[in-house]
Design a protein around this motif. Structure first.
Motif, PDB file in Angstrom:
ATOM      1  N   LEU A   1      60.992  57.492  70.934  1.00  0.00           N
ATOM      2  CA  LEU A   1      60.245  58.507  70.165  1.00  0.00           C
ATOM      3  C   LEU A   1      59.959  58.111  68.743  1.00  0.00           C
ATOM      4  O   LEU A   1      58.861  58.218  67.979  1.00  0.00           O
ATOM      5  N   THR A   2      61.059  58.036  68.084  1.00  0.00           N
ATOM      6  CA  THR A   2      60.979  57.632  66.770  1.00  0.00           C
ATOM      7  C   THR A   2      60.162  56.203  66.246  1.00  0.00           C
ATOM      8  O   THR A   2      59.451  56.185  65.280  1.00  0.00           O
ATOM      9  N   SER A   3      60.192  55.307  67.292  1.00  0.00           N
ATOM     10  CA  SER A   3      59.562  54.151  67.022  1.00  0.00           C
ATOM     11  C   SER A   3      57.874  54.355  67.212  1.00  0.00           C
ATOM     12  O   SER A   3      57.573  53.902  66.369  1.00  0.00           O
ATOM     13  N   ALA A   4      57.679  55.176  68.274  1.00  0.00           N
ATOM     14  CA  ALA A   4      56.235  55.543  68.360  1.00  0.00           C
ATOM     15  C   ALA A   4      55.803  56.241  67.057  1.00  0.00           C
ATOM     16  O   ALA A   4      54.668  56.070  66.803  1.00  0.00           O
ATOM     17  N   MET A   5      56.404  57.288  66.727  1.00  0.00           N
ATOM     18  CA  MET A   5      56.031  58.035  65.436  1.00  0.00           C
ATOM     19  C   MET A   5      55.967  57.251  64.101  1.00  0.00           C
ATOM     20  O   MET A   5      54.992  57.305  63.591  1.00  0.00           O
ATOM     21  N   ALA A   6      56.746  56.065  64.110  1.00  0.00           N
ATOM     22  CA  ALA A   6      56.790  55.397  63.110  1.00  0.00           C
ATOM     23  C   ALA A   6      55.518  54.422  63.032  1.00  0.00           C
ATOM     24  O   ALA A   6      54.661  54.030  62.212  1.00  0.00           O
ATOM     25  N   MET A   7      55.406  53.806  64.306  1.00  0.00           N
ATOM     26  CA  MET A   7      53.920  53.184  64.361  1.00  0.00           C
ATOM     27  C   MET A   7      52.767  53.973  64.162  1.00  0.00           C
ATOM     28  O   MET A   7      51.803  53.408  63.598  1.00  0.00           O
ATOM     29  N   LEU A   8      52.612  55.156  64.677  1.00  0.00           N
ATOM     30  CA  LEU A   8      51.590  55.893  64.471  1.00  0.00           C
ATOM     31  C   LEU A   8      51.176  56.545  63.137  1.00  0.00           C
ATOM     32  O   LEU A   8      50.199  56.453  62.809  1.00  0.00           O
ATOM     33  N   PHE A   9      52.323  56.804  62.485  1.00  0.00           N
ATOM     34  CA  PHE A   9      52.084  57.802  61.324  1.00  0.00           C
ATOM     35  C   PHE A   9      52.665  57.057  59.852  1.00  0.00           C
ATOM     36  O   PHE A   9      52.343  56.911  58.783  1.00  0.00           O
ATOM     37  N   LEU A  10      54.248  56.458  60.356  1.00  0.00           N
ATOM     38  CA  LEU A  10      54.973  56.318  58.944  1.00  0.00           C
ATOM     39  C   LEU A  10      54.838  55.004  58.639  1.00  0.00           C
ATOM     40  O   LEU A  10      54.896  54.560  57.156  1.00  0.00           O
ATOM     41  N   SER A  11      54.610  53.855  59.240  1.00  0.00           N
ATOM     42  CA  SER A  11      54.592  52.508  59.102  1.00  0.00           C
ATOM     43  C   SER A  11      53.271  52.109  58.429  1.00  0.00           C
ATOM     44  O   SER A  11      52.317  52.864  58.664  1.00  0.00           O
ATOM     45  N   ASP A  12      53.122  51.134  57.635  1.00  0.00           N
ATOM     46  CA  ASP A  12      51.876  50.750  57.139  1.00  0.00           C
ATOM     47  C   ASP A  12      51.180  49.595  58.271  1.00  0.00           C
ATOM     48  O   ASP A  12      51.502  48.373  57.912  1.00  0.00           O
ATOM     49  N   ASN A  13      50.125  49.997  59.066  1.00  0.00           N
ATOM     50  CA  ASN A  13      49.785  49.032  60.034  1.00  0.00           C
ATOM     51  C   ASN A  13      48.612  49.489  60.366  1.00  0.00           C
ATOM     52  O   ASN A  13      47.959  50.524  60.030  1.00  0.00           O
ATOM     53  N   TYR A  14      47.839  48.770  61.085  1.00  0.00           N
ATOM     54  CA  TYR A  14      46.489  48.902  61.577  1.00  0.00           C
ATOM     55  C   TYR A  14      46.176  50.281  62.137  1.00  0.00           C
ATOM     56  O   TYR A  14      45.443  51.077  62.173  1.00  0.00           O
ATOM     57  N   ILE A  15      47.382  50.582  63.220  1.00  0.00           N
ATOM     58  CA  ILE A  15      47.223  51.740  64.113  1.00  0.00           C
ATOM     59  C   ILE A  15      47.394  52.993  63.060  1.00  0.00           C
ATOM     60  O   ILE A  15      46.594  54.051  62.877  1.00  0.00           O
ATOM     61  N   SER A  16      48.444  52.946  62.080  1.00  0.00           N
ATOM     62  CA  SER A  16      48.615  54.077  61.574  1.00  0.00           C
ATOM     63  C   SER A  16      47.568  54.411  60.186  1.00  0.00           C
ATOM     64  O   SER A  16      47.337  55.713  60.041  1.00  0.00           O
ATOM     65  N   ARG A  17      47.003  53.408  59.842  1.00  0.00           N
ATOM     66  CA  ARG A  17      45.904  53.661  58.875  1.00  0.00           C
ATOM     67  C   ARG A  17      44.580  54.286  59.433  1.00  0.00           C
ATOM     68  O   ARG A  17      44.131  55.225  58.915  1.00  0.00           O
ATOM     69  N   ARG A  18      44.478  53.791  60.596  1.00  0.00           N
ATOM     70  CA  ARG A  18      43.388  54.619  61.617  1.00  0.00           C
ATOM     71  C   ARG A  18      43.978  56.157  61.822  1.00  0.00           C
ATOM     72  O   ARG A  18      42.853  56.801  61.522  1.00  0.00           O
TER      73      ARG A  18
END
Length: 215
Positions: free
Chosen positions: A160-177
Motif C-alpha cells: 500500500l505505501t509503495s502504491a500511494m508513493a507511486m500515485l501521489f508522493l513520488s515525482d514521476n509521470y503517474i503522480s504528476r498526472r
C-alpha cells in the motif's frame, strides 16, 4: 519477436503442446527479462502464457503459480489456469487482465479506492509484491488487478505505501498526472504522508480512505 531467444522449431513444438491442451489463437505478446509471453484463447477466455526464457537460469514460475493460487480467492490477480514444464522450461498460464497498465490508464477515483483495497489486502497476507512502484504491474480496467508476482515473497510487505508513493508522493509521470487531474496540493500530500504513517504504525485505513474520499 522471439527469433533470437528461442528456435523456430522449439517454438512450434511449444505451440503444438499448448494446442494439445486446448489453447487456440496462440501468438507472441511481449518479452521479459526471464520470460517469453504469449496470448491465447481457452474456452472463450483470453489468457496469458509465460514461458521461461531458454537463456534464463531462473526457475521461479512454480513459486509464482503457488502465490497466484494463494491470492486467487481475493480477486487481487486474474486466476491461474495451469502450470507446467515443457522441455525443461517452466511455464504458467493465467487469465488475461483486461485493461491498461497504470502508466497509461485513465485513473478514476474508484480505481484509487480499489488499489488501496487490494494492496492493503496483500499487506494483511504478509505478501510483498516487490514491483508495484514501477507502474507496469497494476492493470486498470473494469477492475483493478495486480499482475506478475514473479518477485513477490512472504516477507514484511509495503504494497500500500509503495502504491500511494507511486500515485501521489513520488515525482514521476503517474503522480504528476494524478495530482493534476485531482487538483492535489501540498496540504493534501502532507496529510497523505501522515495517514500513511498511521497505517504503518497501526494498520488503520480509515484516515486514508477519508482523505481519498475528498478528491
Amino acid at each position: 519477436m522471439f527469433d533470437h531467444l528461442i528456435s523456430g522449431a522449439q517454438l512450434e513444438r511449444f505451440y503444438s503442446h499448448l494446442r494439445g491442451l486446448g489453447f487456440e489463437e496462440i501468438g507472441p505478446y511481449a518479452k521479459g527479462t526471464t520470460s517469453l509471453i504469449f496470448r491465447a484463447r481457452l474456452d472463450e477466455k483470453n489468457v496469458i502464457i509465460k514461458l521461461q526464457r531458454p537463456d534464463s537460469p531462473r526457475q521461479n514460475f512454480a513459486r509464482e503459480a503457488g502465490i497466484i493460487r494463494a491470492v486467487e480467492p481475493f480477486g487481487v490477480t486474474p486466476p491461474l489456469v495451469t502450470y507446467g514444464v515443457f522441455e525443461g522450461l517452466e511455464y504458467l498460464v493465467r487469465e488475461f487482465a483486461e485493461g491498461e497498465i497504470i502508466l497509461h490508464a485513465e485513473i478514476e477515483k474508484r480505481h484509487l479506492f480499489e488499489i488501496v483495497e487490494k494492496t492493503a489486502l496483500l499487506d494483511r497476507l504478509s505478501l510483498d509484491h516487490g514491483q508495484i512502484q514501477g507502474g507496469k504491474h497494476i492493470i486498470i480496467g473494469e477492475r483493478v488487478y495486480l499482475i506478475d508476482f514473479e518477485k513477490a515473497n512472504w516477507r514484511k510487505p509495503k504494497n500500500l505505501t509503495s502504491a500511494m508513493a507511486m500515485l501521489f508522493l513520488s515525482d514521476n509521470y503517474i503522480s504528476r498526472r494524478v495530482r493534476k487531474k485531482f487538483g492535489i496540493d501540498g496540504y493534501f500530500l502532507r496529510e497523505m504522508r501522515n495517514e500513511l504513517g498511521v497505517y504503518k504504525r497501526t494498520g488503520r485505513l480509515s484516515g486514508l480512505l477519508s482523505l481519498l474520499s475528498r478528491l
